[in-house]
Scaffold this motif. Sequence first.
Motif, short mmCIF file in Angstrom:
data_model
loop_
_atom_site.label_atom_id
_atom_site.label_comp_id
_atom_site.label_asym_id
_atom_site.label_seq_id
_atom_site.Cartn_x
_atom_site.Cartn_y
_atom_site.Cartn_z
N TYR A 57 47.00 38.44 48.56
CA TYR A 57 45.96 38.81 47.38
C TYR A 57 46.83 38.38 46.19
O TYR A 57 46.06 37.61 45.37
N THR A 98 45.22 35.56 43.60
CA THR A 98 44.71 35.83 42.27
C THR A 98 45.45 34.81 41.29
O THR A 98 44.87 34.53 40.36
N SER A 114 38.52 34.41 43.07
CA SER A 114 37.89 35.49 42.87
C SER A 114 37.67 36.46 43.69
O SER A 114 37.48 36.21 44.98
N ASP A 115 37.82 37.84 42.97
CA ASP A 115 37.50 39.08 43.79
C ASP A 115 35.93 39.52 43.71
O ASP A 115 35.72 40.39 44.29
N THR A 116 35.15 38.75 43.28
CA THR A 116 33.66 38.92 43.26
C THR A 116 32.87 38.04 43.97
O THR A 116 31.68 38.27 44.38
N ASN A 176 34.87 38.32 49.83
CA ASN A 176 34.95 37.74 48.41
C ASN A 176 36.11 36.43 48.74
O ASN A 176 36.90 36.36 49.78
N LYS A 200 38.91 35.84 47.32
CA LYS A 200 40.19 36.16 47.63
C LYS A 200 40.63 36.78 48.66
O LYS A 200 41.77 36.57 49.46
N THR A 201 39.73 37.72 49.14
CA THR A 201 39.67 38.56 50.34
C THR A 201 39.87 37.57 51.73
O THR A 201 40.54 37.40 52.74
N ASN A 249 37.26 28.59 44.71
CA ASN A 249 36.75 29.58 45.67
C ASN A 249 36.85 28.83 47.25
O ASN A 249 35.85 29.23 48.23
#
Length: 202
Positions: A102, A106, A111-113, A126, A128-129, A168
Amino acid sequence: KQLYCVPPSFAPSIANMIVNGYDKQTLKIALGIIGRESSYASGLRYNITAPLKTIGNLLGYNTSTGPAQMSQQTAKDLKLQQPIETVSGALKAVYEYLKRSYGIATSIGYSDTAKSVNVPPSNSINAKTDIAIASYNMGVGKIVKYCDKAGSKLKVKCDNKNTKQVKNYLPNYSTTRWDNVNITTHGYVAEVVKKYNKFNCF
């Protein structure tokens, strides 16, 4: 009873980690990875190969072992305190691996969204995950910025020649295992996400 969605052998460790402040989403993803890697330390294949891999490690080979199928070298790099052959140790190992991934994702703008741009939304948590999950299969060194390649539909690691970043982006490497099972990065992430979605009891 509250953790009815968790494999029974993992429920005590999950309960203890929740009490101790571990992030629930990351725990769910760690469970999903362990499910993908070893069917939660069960099944014929795991039960046959686990003892052989343990012997291999004793003989000096760096084989992947335990429910998380993590190598001893990776465990050493993460400075883990518990043996990765135990349920609790495996969960904490994957958790720490994800935290490291992570952080890298980041730092380079994942992005985490927003969802990953090149996979079906249902196969993405998302961006990042997704790439953190993928790194468990493809290696943490593949968490990089990806760019368009001039004159090609391929996306490659950004460099002085390829500078147009695709935000992304989830790479899709293909690997053929020794048992002729073909694994793709996107397929791996999709399997983990599917398992993750079932952990709705915590």
